[in-house]
Design a protein around this motif. Structure first.
Motif, PDB file in Angstrom:
ATOM      1  N   UNK A  76       0.723 -13.581  -5.065  1.00 32.35           N
ATOM      2  CA  UNK A  76       0.039 -13.746  -6.347  1.00 32.35           C
ATOM      3  C   UNK A  76       0.976 -14.129  -7.488  1.00 32.35           C
ATOM      4  N   UNK A  77       2.281 -14.119  -7.230  1.00 29.98           N
ATOM      5  CA  UNK A  77       3.228 -14.412  -8.291  1.00 29.98           C
ATOM      6  C   UNK A  77       3.457 -13.248  -9.236  1.00 29.98           C
ATOM      7  N   UNK A 124      -5.617  -5.100  -8.136  1.00 28.38           N
ATOM      8  CA  UNK A 124      -6.154  -4.455  -9.337  1.00 28.38           C
ATOM      9  C   UNK A 124      -5.307  -4.829 -10.555  1.00 28.38           C
ATOM     10  N   UNK A 125      -3.992  -4.713 -10.418  1.00 28.33           N
ATOM     11  CA  UNK A 125      -3.109  -5.094 -11.528  1.00 28.33           C
ATOM     12  C   UNK A 125      -3.237  -6.582 -11.828  1.00 28.33           C
ATOM     13  N   UNK A 126      -3.250  -7.386 -10.773  1.00 24.54           N
ATOM     14  CA  UNK A 126      -3.312  -8.851 -10.968  1.00 24.54           C
ATOM     15  C   UNK A 126      -4.551  -9.265 -11.753  1.00 24.54           C
ATOM     16  N   UNK A 127      -5.650  -8.589 -11.492  1.00 24.20           N
ATOM     17  CA  UNK A 127      -6.901  -8.893 -12.202  1.00 24.20           C
ATOM     18  C   UNK A 127      -6.725  -8.761 -13.712  1.00 24.20           C
ATOM     19  N   UNK A 140      -1.978  -0.769  -0.567  1.00 22.35           N
ATOM     20  CA  UNK A 140      -1.083  -1.493  -1.475  1.00 22.35           C
ATOM     21  C   UNK A 140      -1.718  -2.775  -1.990  1.00 22.35           C
ATOM     22  N   UNK A 141      -2.383  -3.519  -1.108  1.00 21.78           N
ATOM     23  CA  UNK A 141      -2.988  -4.783  -1.523  1.00 21.78           C
ATOM     24  C   UNK A 141      -4.044  -4.559  -2.596  1.00 21.78           C
ATOM     25  N   UNK A 172       2.131  -6.637 -18.598  1.00 21.05           N
ATOM     26  CA  UNK A 172       2.773  -5.564 -17.836  1.00 21.05           C
ATOM     27  C   UNK A 172       1.722  -4.522 -17.475  1.00 21.05           C
ATOM     28  N   UNK A 173       1.706  -4.095 -16.227  1.00 20.52           N
ATOM     29  CA  UNK A 173       0.850  -2.986 -15.785  1.00 20.52           C
ATOM     30  C   UNK A 173       1.711  -1.909 -15.143  1.00 20.52           C
ATOM     31  N   UNK A 174       1.103  -0.769 -14.861  1.00 26.78           N
ATOM     32  CA  UNK A 174       1.871   0.367 -14.333  1.00 26.78           C
ATOM     33  C   UNK A 174       1.075   1.057 -13.229  1.00 26.78           C
ATOM     34  N   UNK A 175       1.778   1.577 -12.254  1.00 23.25           N
ATOM     35  CA  UNK A 175       1.160   2.274 -11.136  1.00 23.25           C
ATOM     36  C   UNK A 175       2.122   3.344 -10.640  1.00 23.25           C
ATOM     37  N   UNK A 176       1.647   4.188  -9.701  1.00 30.34           N
ATOM     38  CA  UNK A 176       2.543   5.198  -9.174  1.00 30.34           C
ATOM     39  C   UNK A 176       1.883   6.070  -8.135  1.00 30.34           C
ATOM     40  N   UNK A 177       2.697   6.877  -7.482  1.00 31.24           N
ATOM     41  CA  UNK A 177       2.255   7.754  -6.397  1.00 31.24           C
ATOM     42  C   UNK A 177       2.623   9.198  -6.717  1.00 31.24           C
ATOM     43  N   UNK A 178       1.656  10.097  -6.565  1.00 31.61           N
ATOM     44  CA  UNK A 178       1.892  11.536  -6.677  1.00 31.61           C
ATOM     45  C   UNK A 178       2.439  11.880  -8.067  1.00 31.61           C
TER      46      UNK A 178
END
Length: 285
Positions: free
Chosen positions: A75-76, A278-281, A272-273, A146-152
Motif C-alpha cells: 500500500x505504500x 484500517x490505517x491506510x483508509x 495484521x492486514x 500519521x496513524x498509531x497502533x499497538x498491542x497489549x
C-alpha cells in the motif's frame, strides 16, 4: 544526521532501517526500526503508521513476527516501531519484574521518583520521536498523515496517545489493548509506581476514562482473542471501553472478538492486514 544506522535491510521491495539516537527526553540512547516502502518518492511521500509494542518487547519483536511489513509495502505505507521504555538508567528495581520498569513504560510520563527523571515515553513517542523521524525523512514521509497502533500495553499506549493528542494521528487500532488500566492489576501496579497513589491522576492515562470526553468519530479498530489468558484474567477489559464509548455517544469504535485466539504474535500477524488497511483508509491510501 540525528540517527545512527545500525542496519539497512531490503525487504518486500522496501528498506528496513535499524536506527539509534540519543534522546534528551529519556536521557538515554533509544533504538527504533523504520520501514520505508518501495513506492515512496519525494513527490509522493508515504504516510506513517506507528506501532507500540507490549510488555517485555523491543522494536525487533513485532518487526520480525508481526507481519505488518508485507501488507504495508503493497500500500505504500511506512512503519515505525519504537522501543518500549528507556534502557540503561540503572534505577534500583528497574529490572526486577516483567510488568514494571524496563520494557514496561506504559507510554506515560512518570511523575513519581525515581522514574520521573527518564520514563517520559508519552513525550518521547508522541512528540520527540515522531517529530524527529518526520523531519529526518522529510523527503520520504508525509508529516500530515500519521496513524498509531499497538498491542497489549502498546495498545493502551496507542489508544491514550490518540485521544491525548487529537488531530495528530488520523486513526488508531489495537490488538488486545489494556483498555481500562486503572481497573486492572497490570495498570494499577504501573500507575502506582509511575504516577503515585492519586487515582484521579490515573484517569488521565486510561482510555476508558478518556473516551468519555472524546468529540467526533473515534476511527478505532480493536481485536481481542477470547482464548487470551490475559483477557480471561481481567487485564484487558475492552468491554469497559465499549460501554464508556456507547454511554458517551462516541461513534467509530469497532471491537471484534475472535474465538480461540491468544495474546501472541500469531494473533497479531493473523489480523495484521486488517490493521494496516484500517490505517491506510484514514491515511488516504
Amino acid at each position: 544526521m540525528a540517527f545512527t544506522t545500525k542496519a539497512s535491510i531490503s525487504t518486500f521491495g522496501g528498506t528496513l532501517l535499524k536506527l539509534t539516537h540519543d534522546s534528551p527526553t529519556t536521557g538515554t540512547p533509544m533504538a527504533l526500526n523504520l520501514f520505508l516502502p518501495p513506492t515512496q518518492t519525494a513527490a509522493a511521500r508515504s504516510p506513517l503508521l506507528i506501532f507500540l509494542s507490549g510488555l517485555t518487547c523491543t522494536p525487533d519483536n513485532c518487526t520480525e513476527k508481526g507481519f505488518l511489513t508485507p501488507h504495508a509495502a503493497k500500500l505504500g505505507l511506512a512503519l515505525l516501531w519504537p522501543d518500549t521504555s528507556p534502557r540503561g538508567l540503572d534505577i534500583p528495581g528497574e529490572n526486577d519484574s516483567y510488568d514494571f520498569g524496563s520494557a514496561a513504560s506504559f507510554y506515560i510520563d512518570a511523575t513519581a521518583e525515581p522514574y520521573s527523571a527518564g520514563y517520559k515515553m508519552e513525550t518521547y513517542v508522541a512528540k520527540e520521536l515522531r517529530e524527529l523521524v518526520l523531519a529526518e525523512f522529510a523527503d520520504k514521509l508525509d508529516a500530515d498523515r500519521v496513524s498509531i497502533s499497538g498491542h497489549s500495553m502498546g495498545g493502551h499506549g496507542a489508544l491514550t496517545l490518540y485521544m491525548k493528542y487529537p488531530g495528530v494521528f488520523k486513526s488508531v487500532s489495537a490488538w488486545a489493548p489494556i483498555s481500562n488500566p486503572s481497573k486492572c492489576p497490570w495498570g494499577e501496579k504501573a500507575f502506582a509506581g509511575y504516577l503515585g497513589d492519586d487515582k484521579e491522576a490515573w484517569k488521565k492515562h486510561d482510555a476508558t476514562e478518556l473516551v468519555k470526553g472524546w468529540k467526533g468519530p473515534l476511527n478505532c479498530l480493536i481485536d481481542v482473542g477470547t482464548g487470551d489468558n490475559f483477557y480471561k484474567q481481567g487485564q484487558l477489559l475492552p468491554e469497559n471501553l465499549e460501554k464508556a464509548a456507547k454511554d458517551a455517544g462516541v461513534e467509530g469504535l469497532e471491537v471484534r472478538y475472535h474465538d480461540g485466539y491468544d495474546h501472541s504474535y500469531f494473533f497479531i500477524s493473523t489480523f495484521a492486514e486488517d490493521h494496516v488497511k484500517h490505517a491506510a483508509k484514514f491515511l488516504g491510501l
